[in-house]
Write a protein that holds these residues in place. Structure first.
Motif, PDB file in Angstrom:
ATOM      1  N   MET A   1       0.838  -1.200   0.000  1.00 31.26           N
ATOM      2  CA  MET A   1       0.000   0.000   0.000  1.00 31.26           C
ATOM      3  C   MET A   1       0.874   1.252   0.000  1.00 31.26           C
ATOM      4  N   PRO A   2       0.387   2.356  -0.607  1.00 28.87           N
ATOM      5  CA  PRO A   2       1.164   3.597  -0.612  1.00 28.87           C
ATOM      6  C   PRO A   2       1.386   4.140   0.794  1.00 28.87           C
ATOM      7  N   ARG A   3       2.467   4.856   0.945  1.00 29.63           N
ATOM      8  CA  ARG A   3       2.790   5.494   2.228  1.00 29.63           C
ATOM      9  C   ARG A   3       1.848   6.654   2.523  1.00 29.63           C
ATOM     10  N   VAL A   4       1.321   7.284   1.462  1.00 31.10           N
ATOM     11  CA  VAL A   4       0.434   8.441   1.622  1.00 31.10           C
ATOM     12  C   VAL A   4      -0.889   8.168   0.923  1.00 31.10           C
ATOM     13  N   VAL A   5      -1.855   9.055   1.164  1.00 35.73           N
ATOM     14  CA  VAL A   5      -3.163   8.916   0.524  1.00 35.73           C
ATOM     15  C   VAL A   5      -3.019   9.111  -0.985  1.00 35.73           C
ATOM     16  N   PRO A   6      -3.607   8.243  -1.797  1.00 34.14           N
ATOM     17  CA  PRO A   6      -3.527   8.413  -3.252  1.00 34.14           C
ATOM     18  C   PRO A   6      -4.325   9.628  -3.708  1.00 34.14           C
ATOM     19  N   PRO A   7      -4.169  10.043  -4.945  1.00 35.98           N
ATOM     20  CA  PRO A   7      -4.925  11.193  -5.439  1.00 35.98           C
ATOM     21  C   PRO A   7      -6.432  11.002  -5.267  1.00 35.98           C
ATOM     22  N   VAL A   8      -7.134  12.100  -5.015  1.00 39.41           N
ATOM     23  CA  VAL A   8      -8.586  12.044  -4.814  1.00 39.41           C
ATOM     24  C   VAL A   8      -9.269  12.938  -5.853  1.00 39.41           C
ATOM     25  N   ALA A   9     -10.484  12.536  -6.230  1.00 35.73           N
ATOM     26  CA  ALA A   9     -11.182  13.243  -7.306  1.00 35.73           C
ATOM     27  C   ALA A   9     -12.261  14.186  -6.809  1.00 35.73           C
ATOM     28  N   ASP A  10     -12.725  13.979  -5.585  1.00 37.45           N
ATOM     29  CA  ASP A  10     -13.829  14.805  -5.099  1.00 37.45           C
ATOM     30  C   ASP A  10     -13.785  14.856  -3.573  1.00 37.45           C
ATOM     31  N   GLU A  11     -14.647  15.682  -3.011  1.00 38.94           N
ATOM     32  CA  GLU A  11     -14.638  15.901  -1.568  1.00 38.94           C
ATOM     33  C   GLU A  11     -14.934  14.625  -0.779  1.00 38.94           C
ATOM     34  N   ARG A  12     -15.945  13.894  -1.172  1.00 32.83           N
ATOM     35  CA  ARG A  12     -16.319  12.688  -0.424  1.00 32.83           C
ATOM     36  C   ARG A  12     -15.171  11.680  -0.414  1.00 32.83           C
ATOM     37  N   THR A  13     -14.565  11.474  -1.575  1.00 31.97           N
ATOM     38  CA  THR A  13     -13.439  10.552  -1.656  1.00 31.97           C
ATOM     39  C   THR A  13     -12.272  11.038  -0.809  1.00 31.97           C
ATOM     40  N   ALA A  14     -12.032  12.340  -0.814  1.00 29.17           N
ATOM     41  CA  ALA A  14     -10.936  12.893  -0.023  1.00 29.17           C
ATOM     42  C   ALA A  14     -11.158  12.653   1.468  1.00 29.17           C
ATOM     43  N   LEU A  15     -12.355  12.939   1.942  1.00 32.60           N
ATOM     44  CA  LEU A  15     -12.636  12.782   3.373  1.00 32.60           C
ATOM     45  C   LEU A  15     -12.549  11.322   3.805  1.00 32.60           C
TER      46      LEU A  15
ATOM     47  N   ALA B   1     -10.983   8.870   2.253  1.00 30.15           N
ATOM     48  CA  ALA B   1      -9.632   8.345   2.060  1.00 30.15           C
ATOM     49  C   ALA B   1      -8.707   8.778   3.187  1.00 30.15           C
ATOM     50  N   TYR B   2      -8.827  10.032   3.620  1.00 29.26           N
ATOM     51  CA  TYR B   2      -7.973  10.490   4.718  1.00 29.26           C
ATOM     52  C   TYR B   2      -8.376   9.846   6.041  1.00 29.26           C
ATOM     53  N   LEU B   3      -9.666   9.593   6.234  1.00 32.69           N
ATOM     54  CA  LEU B   3     -10.081   8.875   7.436  1.00 32.69           C
ATOM     55  C   LEU B   3      -9.519   7.458   7.417  1.00 32.69           C
ATOM     56  N   ALA B   4      -9.594   6.779   6.279  1.00 31.64           N
ATOM     57  CA  ALA B   4      -9.039   5.424   6.167  1.00 31.64           C
ATOM     58  C   ALA B   4      -7.537   5.420   6.436  1.00 31.64           C
ATOM     59  N   HIS B   5      -6.851   6.438   5.943  1.00 36.32           N
ATOM     60  CA  HIS B   5      -5.397   6.513   6.145  1.00 36.32           C
ATOM     61  C   HIS B   5      -5.057   6.682   7.622  1.00 36.32           C
ATOM     62  N   GLN B   6      -5.819   7.513   8.329  1.00 37.20           N
ATOM     63  CA  GLN B   6      -5.557   7.712   9.751  1.00 37.20           C
ATOM     64  C   GLN B   6      -5.904   6.460  10.554  1.00 37.20           C
ATOM     65  N   ARG B   7      -6.947   5.749  10.146  1.00 34.29           N
ATOM     66  CA  ARG B   7      -7.256   4.470  10.808  1.00 34.29           C
ATOM     67  C   ARG B   7      -6.085   3.507  10.646  1.00 34.29           C
ATOM     68  N   ARG B   8      -5.573   3.440   9.436  1.00 36.77           N
ATOM     69  CA  ARG B   8      -4.461   2.541   9.124  1.00 36.77           C
ATOM     70  C   ARG B   8      -3.247   2.866   9.989  1.00 36.77           C
TER      71      ARG B   8
ATOM     72  N   ASP C   1       6.848   3.954   9.654  1.00 31.03           N
ATOM     73  CA  ASP C   1       7.250   3.383   8.367  1.00 31.03           C
ATOM     74  C   ASP C   1       7.784   1.952   8.479  1.00 31.03           C
ATOM     75  N   PRO C   2       8.699   1.661   9.405  1.00 34.50           N
ATOM     76  CA  PRO C   2       9.144   0.267   9.533  1.00 34.50           C
ATOM     77  C   PRO C   2       8.004  -0.683   9.902  1.00 34.50           C
ATOM     78  N   LEU C   3       7.075  -0.238  10.772  1.00 33.79           N
ATOM     79  CA  LEU C   3       5.946  -1.086  11.135  1.00 33.79           C
ATOM     80  C   LEU C   3       5.069  -1.371   9.921  1.00 33.79           C
ATOM     81  N   LEU C   4       4.769  -0.317   9.146  1.00 36.27           N
ATOM     82  CA  LEU C   4       3.905  -0.495   7.988  1.00 36.27           C
ATOM     83  C   LEU C   4       4.583  -1.362   6.935  1.00 36.27           C
TER      84      LEU C   4
END
Length: 208
Positions: free
Chosen positions: A1-15, A17-24, A176-179
């Motif tokens: 999986m990418p280290r950062v959030v992938p590109p987003v196309a709209d507001e809903r996807t952005a919100l 995706a960033y929530l999923a990233h913080q959960r991760r 990063d080492p954990l991920l």
């Protein structure tokens, strides 16, 4: 999986995706911990990684209930109702609870959040304010689903930071080492974390 959030196309996807990233990021702090380590506080605070994951799951459930208008009372009352007979509150794993159980509950809460949000036609939809909550300005009567998602991102990131500090104090492991270890990155640009002993638990499960 990418280290950062992938590109987003709209507001809903952005919100989402960033929530999923913080959960991760919060979940991976538990990778390789034993049950004992998952309960360890790292400072004068009694916070532990297992307790933070348990709290994050309940927090998402609380806010999704508000979106669905199923929640009564304040968040503080909801927290207290989650306390068991031993006196453990939602920031601590009770004697009968496990880290694996907390991770499973968090995954289920995340799946429910994502499902509910996907069914909301307008992120501006009103969400009622919990009655009697002392941390809410008196004149505020409602928020929006958009506000709730931003709040969940903030809440998850705050507790992820707590968990980062706790984990580093336990065995020096960092994000990063954990991920890299948890997700078996191919040709990782950091050295993946390795347990100090071969019997260490590996209970992290990606949840994106």
């Amino acid at each position: 999986m990418p280290r950062v959030v992938p590109p987003v196309a709209d507001e809903r996807t952005a919100l989402t995706a960033y929530l999923a990233h913080q959960r991760r990021a919060l979940r991976v702090t538990a990778y390789g911990l034993t049950e004992e380590q998952a309960r360890l506080p790292a400072s004068a605070s009694s916070l532990s990684i297992g307790g933070l994951i348990k709290h994050a799951a309940r927090c998402e459930g609380f806010w999704v209930d508000l979106i669905l208008r199923r929640q009564c009372g304040t968040q503080r009352e909801a927290d207290q109702s989650g306390a068991d007979a031993s006196g453990a509150d939602e920031f601590h794993l009770a004697p009968g609870e496990t880290l694996a159980g907390a991770l499973d509950a968090y995954a289920a809460a995340a799946e429910r959040t994502d499902m509910v949000i996907s069914g909301v036609p307008d992120l501006g939809q009103a969400v009622p304010v919990p009655p009697g909550a002392p941390w809410i300005p008196a004149e505020v009567e409602e928020w929006s689903v958009r506000w709730v998602l931003l709040h969940l991102i903030e809440e998850t990131a705050r507790h992820g930071g707590h968990a980062d500090v706790i984990r580093e104090s336990i065995d020096g492991a960092t994000f990063d080492p954990l991920l890299a270890a948890a997700e078996a990155w191919p040709d990782p640009w950091v050295r993946p974390w390795e347990p100090a002993s071969p019997g260490a638990d590996r209970q992290y499960v990606p949840n994106d």
